[in-house]
Write a protein that holds these residues in place. Structure first.
Motif, short mmCIF file in Angstrom:
data_model
loop_
_atom_site.label_atom_id
_atom_site.label_comp_id
_atom_site.label_asym_id
_atom_site.label_seq_id
_atom_site.Cartn_x
_atom_site.Cartn_y
_atom_site.Cartn_z
N GLU A 51 -6.66 -4.99 2.23
CA GLU A 51 -6.03 -3.72 2.59
C GLU A 51 -5.82 -2.85 1.36
O GLU A 51 -6.02 -1.63 1.41
N LEU A 52 -5.44 -3.47 0.24
CA LEU A 52 -5.27 -2.71 -1.00
C LEU A 52 -6.59 -2.08 -1.44
O LEU A 52 -6.63 -0.91 -1.85
N CYS A 111 0.82 -1.22 0.00
CA CYS A 111 0.00 0.00 0.00
C CYS A 111 0.85 1.27 0.00
O CYS A 111 0.59 2.18 -0.80
N TYR A 130 -7.69 6.56 -0.87
CA TYR A 130 -6.88 7.51 -1.64
C TYR A 130 -7.76 8.30 -2.61
O TYR A 130 -7.65 9.52 -2.71
N CYS A 161 -7.25 0.88 0.87
CA CYS A 161 -6.36 2.04 0.74
C CYS A 161 -6.56 2.76 -0.59
O CYS A 161 -6.44 3.98 -0.66
N VAL A 162 -6.92 2.02 -1.64
CA VAL A 162 -7.21 2.67 -2.92
C VAL A 162 -8.48 3.50 -2.80
O VAL A 162 -8.54 4.65 -3.25
N ILE A 218 0.69 4.10 -3.06
CA ILE A 218 0.32 5.49 -2.81
C ILE A 218 1.45 6.42 -3.22
O ILE A 218 1.21 7.51 -3.78
N ALA A 227 -3.60 0.01 -9.35
CA ALA A 227 -3.93 -0.74 -8.14
C ALA A 227 -4.25 -2.19 -8.47
O ALA A 227 -3.87 -3.12 -7.74
#
Length: 202
Positions: free
Chosen positions: A138-139, A85, A146, A142-143, A89, A120
């Motif tokens: 988690e990806l 992640c 973001y 977090c995407v 980012i 991603a």
């Protein structure tokens, strides 16, 4: 797409703001789509017009610019479950939404928004292939976070996600085909920038 007056950061898929909720839905759906085989996989119909447009555009990008997909393993080769992640980012910040000398990010381009999700997806595929499936949730989160933090404010100013659907959704008439040529020209420029970045990192 309509949107609420007040956004609720951190709510993700449960946000009462449709614009934010769609950003997270696109992240969850697209990463699931690419890691389950894409168009040839087990996913059913897209849950919204935006997710359908994202799937369609990602598949077209694979067909038109395969180099976009083939080069990323070199960049991701040292990724671990704890760095996936942060690395993603960092790449997004540096190459799609850099902060200018005045402290503001450059104007939003729909091709850059598409690239966030597609990149991603490539990170998710890499992690899956390397046996790090545990990082996929988690990806996705977090995407979505973001896009909510960096992209959604500009999308709100543009009137919502309808522009993304108009730009990248599947269409048939000639007028739209001309618009798509312009869109993919911008996407080609983005691919060139990414290719340059890859060679600098390898």
């Amino acid at each position: 797409m309509c949107q609420s007056e007040v956004a609720e950061p951190g709510m993700g898929l449960k946000s009462r703001d449709p614009l934010v909720r769609e950003a997270h839905l696109m992240a969850y759906d697209y990463l699931e789509y690419v890691t389950t085989g894409g168009a040839e996989g087990i996913m059913g119909s897209a849950p919204s017009a935006c997710t359908a447009a994202l799937r369609h555009a990602g598949d077209e990008l694979l067909t038109r610019f395969p180099i976009f997909f083939k080069r990323w393993p070199r960049v991701f080769q040292n990724v671990t479950a704890t760095t996936a992640c942060p690395m993603l980012i960092s790449i997004l910040d540096d190459h799609f939404f850099p902060v200018t000398s005045r402290g503001r990010r450059r104007d939003l381009a729909w091709s850059a928004v598409l690239s966030v999700y597609v990149l991603a997806g490539q990170m998710a595929l890499h992690c899956q292939e390397k046996g790090m499936e545990e990082v996929l949730p988690e990806l996705k989160a977090c995407v979505g976070e973001y896009v909510e933090r960096v992209v959604c404010p500009d999308i709100r100013d543009k009137g919502g996600w309808s522009g993304f659907v108009s730009r990248f959704g599947a269409k048939l008439d000639w007028e739209v085909q001309v618009k798509k040529v312009c869109s993919w020209t911008l996407m080609a420029l983005t691919v060139c920038i990414l290719t340059h970045f890859i060679w600098r990192r390898t």
